[in-house]
Design a protein around this motif. Structure first.
Motif, PDB file in Angstrom:
ATOM      1  N   CYS A 113       0.718  -2.688   5.726  1.00  0.00           N
ATOM      2  CA  CYS A 113       1.758  -1.785   6.229  1.00  0.00           C
ATOM      3  C   CYS A 113       1.776  -1.764   7.753  1.00  0.00           C
ATOM      4  N   PRO A 127       3.734   0.461  10.468  1.00  0.00           N
ATOM      5  CA  PRO A 127       4.693   1.461  10.931  1.00  0.00           C
ATOM      6  C   PRO A 127       5.166   1.073  12.339  1.00  0.00           C
ATOM      7  N   ASN A 162      10.945   2.996  12.041  1.00  0.00           N
ATOM      8  CA  ASN A 162      11.164   4.381  12.422  1.00  0.00           C
ATOM      9  C   ASN A 162      12.092   4.443  13.629  1.00  0.00           C
ATOM     10  N   TYR A 204       4.629  10.696  14.412  1.00  0.00           N
ATOM     11  CA  TYR A 204       3.644   9.665  14.092  1.00  0.00           C
ATOM     12  C   TYR A 204       3.097   9.778  12.665  1.00  0.00           C
ATOM     13  N   ASP A 205       2.555  10.940  12.307  1.00  0.00           N
ATOM     14  CA  ASP A 205       1.961  11.108  10.973  1.00  0.00           C
ATOM     15  C   ASP A 205       2.994  10.894   9.868  1.00  0.00           C
ATOM     16  N   SER A 229       5.648   9.083  10.059  1.00  0.00           N
ATOM     17  CA  SER A 229       6.001   7.672  10.049  1.00  0.00           C
ATOM     18  C   SER A 229       5.008   6.868   9.198  1.00  0.00           C
ATOM     19  N   ILE A 230       3.734   7.205   9.312  1.00  0.00           N
ATOM     20  CA  ILE A 230       2.708   6.541   8.501  1.00  0.00           C
ATOM     21  C   ILE A 230       2.883   6.912   7.035  1.00  0.00           C
ATOM     22  N   LEU A 283       3.586   4.342   3.883  1.00  0.00           N
ATOM     23  CA  LEU A 283       2.641   4.376   2.761  1.00  0.00           C
ATOM     24  C   LEU A 283       3.338   4.728   1.448  1.00  0.00           C
ATOM     25  N   CYS A 306      -4.248  -1.083   0.378  1.00  0.00           N
ATOM     26  CA  CYS A 306      -3.316  -1.022   1.494  1.00  0.00           C
ATOM     27  C   CYS A 306      -4.087  -1.137   2.803  1.00  0.00           C
ATOM     28  N   LEU A 362      -3.337  -0.680   6.922  1.00  0.00           N
ATOM     29  CA  LEU A 362      -2.414  -0.259   7.987  1.00  0.00           C
ATOM     30  C   LEU A 362      -2.764  -1.038   9.242  1.00  0.00           C
ATOM     31  N   GLY A 418      -1.259  -1.536  13.322  1.00  0.00           N
ATOM     32  CA  GLY A 418      -0.308  -1.019  14.291  1.00  0.00           C
ATOM     33  C   GLY A 418       0.669  -2.067  14.771  1.00  0.00           C
TER      34      GLY A 418
END
Length: 136
Positions: free
Chosen positions: A14, A16, A50, A82-83, A85-86, A90, A98, A100, A102
């Motif tokens: 993932c 974001p 986003n 930010y949170d 967006s994650i 997810l 998964c 993550l 950046g």
């Protein structure tokens, strides 16, 4: 309900992203280079766009992608903190594991090996290093 492309996928990777086309292209390029070609069908790259001013076709333009890797892009309806967006990216995951990474970060070599080692362990959570390259 999982999509057809997720039925055999072991790992979702993932990303974001908040309106950073250059960084996203660099991250995607490093991921594609690090994923072992004979196991590319085990990976699904999930990109959360986003409040981005570009589309999937813009991201993939100029990328040398090998068949087998599924790449999905999902746009938010509005700007997310930010949170959130994650959580948004997810929420699109349908695989067992998964990762993550950046937007703008670069994956290290042997990423596939590290992910499969993690998948074969009995861990529920782990951290894998990435290489961060920023100017200035």
């Amino acid at each position: 309900m999982p999509s057809m492309s997720d039925c055999c996928t072991s790992f979702s990777i993932c990303i974001p992203c908040y309106d950073d086309l250059r960084g996203l292209r660099e991250t995607l390029k490093s991921l594609v280079e690090c994923l072992e070609s004979k196991q590319k069908d085990q990976f699904h790259i999930v990109i959360g766009l986003n409040d981005c001013n570009f589309e999937k076709k813009d991201i993939l333009k100029g990328q040398s992608l090998n068949p087998g890797i599924v790449i999905s892009c999902y746009k938010t309806q509005k700007y997310l903190e930010y949170d959130d967006s994650i959580l948004f990216v997810l929420s699109k995951v349908r695989s067992d594991f998964c990762l993550l990474i950046g937007c703008g970060d670069l994956a290290l070599p042997n990423l596939s090996k590290a992910l499969f080692s993690f998948g074969n362990s009995e861990s529920e959570f782990g951290l894998l290093p990435v290489r961060v390259e920023r100017e200035g």
